[in-house]
Design an enzyme around this catalytic site. Structure first.
Site, mmCIF file in Angstrom:
data_model
loop_
_atom_site.group_PDB
_atom_site.id
_atom_site.type_symbol
_atom_site.label_atom_id
_atom_site.label_comp_id
_atom_site.label_asym_id
_atom_site.label_seq_id
_atom_site.Cartn_x
_atom_site.Cartn_y
_atom_site.Cartn_z
ATOM 1 N N SER A 138 0.846 -1.193 0.000
ATOM 2 C CA SER A 138 0.000 0.000 0.000
ATOM 3 C C SER A 138 0.880 1.242 0.000
ATOM 4 O O SER A 138 2.015 1.207 0.485
ATOM 5 C CB SER A 138 -0.858 -0.024 1.266
ATOM 6 O OG SER A 138 -1.383 1.247 1.526
ATOM 7 N N TYR A 154 -1.096 -1.337 10.102
ATOM 8 C CA TYR A 154 -1.374 -1.731 8.713
ATOM 9 C C TYR A 154 -0.230 -1.269 7.801
ATOM 10 O O TYR A 154 0.342 -2.069 7.051
ATOM 11 C CB TYR A 154 -2.709 -1.116 8.256
ATOM 12 C CG TYR A 154 -2.981 -1.282 6.781
ATOM 13 C CD1 TYR A 154 -3.408 -2.499 6.263
ATOM 14 C CD2 TYR A 154 -2.789 -0.220 5.891
ATOM 15 C CE1 TYR A 154 -3.640 -2.658 4.897
ATOM 16 C CE2 TYR A 154 -3.018 -0.363 4.539
ATOM 17 C CZ TYR A 154 -3.447 -1.585 4.038
ATOM 18 O OH TYR A 154 -3.669 -1.746 2.699
#
Ligand SMILES: NC(=O)c1ccc[n+]([C@@H]2O[C@H](COP(=O)([O-])OP(=O)(O)OC[C@H]3O[C@@H](n4cnc5c(N)ncnc54)[C@H](OP(=O)(O)O)[C@@H]3O)[C@@H](O)[C@H]2O)c1
Length: 235
Positions: A138, A154
């Site tokens: 990401s 995350y």
């Protein structure tokens, strides 16, 4: 080609499996927990292209140690070797570290980092010269990008996956197995809607899947050990 897509029950992974089904007579293994959604995926792929074969494997990638499960056996039963592995399954729990439960912290570490690492370890003996591993990271885990409160674990797990990619490319250079990492920007999926309610992503899951499909099939001719930002929105 023999292809594995993790996290294929919805979102980007679901669309990705259908793209592979559309674009050739591939053998595709689709891994996720939700059995009924994987069945739906199989039906969709059969409708798109009866020549393509999709094998669903319902499996929880948050398991402690993948080597102690029957996952490799389930895969080897369907594919004699692996050309493409796409570590796409991901988990995002949006919470400041202080409020994040230990359970959610470890689940993110397992699904986003430990499972891809263990899966690669488990399946490397089934790969050969020309095989391509694509890790889906990401922009949150991309050094120097904008960071968002609530995404610390995350983003850190995604950064770990990115660096793992660089290291494994080096380790497997002689074997001719390529490793690349795609750091995605915002894509319109359930994950994004839950993490950022109301935010409108500039890219659909189908559009992103189209890019990842083409990249997985040909990107290893041009890239190895690269962490590539795939975004038109995130700085
Ligand atoms: N959407 C975005 O804006 C965005 C941005 C950057 C990066 N990404 C990355 O892109 C990838 C796909 O994201 P998405 O937006 O398509 O997410 P999604 O719609 O939430 O889909 C996540 C997939 O991962 C699977 N998964 C989650 N936990 C699992 C577990 N324990 N075992 C097996 N499978 C598991 C889910 O299947 P089950 O629930 O059936 O298990 C599902 O198929 C992720 O790695 C995500 O981090 C997404």
């Amino acid at each position: 080609m023999n292809i594995i897509v993790t996290g294929a029950s919805k979102g980007i992974g679901f669309e990705l499996a259908t793209k592979f089904a559309l674009h050739g007579n591939h053998h595709i293994i689709a891994i996720a927990r939700d059995e009924s959604k994987l069945e739906m995926l199989r039906n969709t792929c059969e409708e798109i292209n009866p020549q393509a074969k999709l094998y669903p494997i319902p499996f929880d990638l948050a398991s402690d140690n993948l080597a102690n499960t029957n996952l490799k056996e389930l895969i080897a039963k369907r594919l004699p070797h692996i050309d493409i592995l796409i570590n796409n399954a991901g988990l995002l729990v949006n919470s400041h570290l202080l409020n994040l439960s230990d359970d959610d912290l470890w689940r993110m570490i397992r699904v986003n980092f430990a499972a891809p690492a263990q899966l690669i370890k488990l399946l490397l003996p089934m790969m050969r010269q020309g095989s391509h591993v694509v890790n889906i990271s990401s922009m949150g885990g991309f050094q120097g990008s904008a960071k968002f409160p609530g995404l610390s674990i995350y983003s850190a797990t995604k950064a770990a996956l990115a660096i793992l990619t660089e290291c494994l490319a080096e380790e497997q250079k002689e074997a001719g197995i390529a490793f690349n990492c795609l750091a995605l920007g915002a894509v319109a999926t359930e994950m994004l809607a839950e993490a950022f309610p109301g935010y409108k992503a500039p890219t659909s899951a189908a559009e992103m899947a189209d890019f990842i499909c083409n990249f997985a099939l040909t990107g290893n001719r041009y890239f190895n050990g690269k962490i590539l930002p795939v975004t038109i929105s995130t700085p």
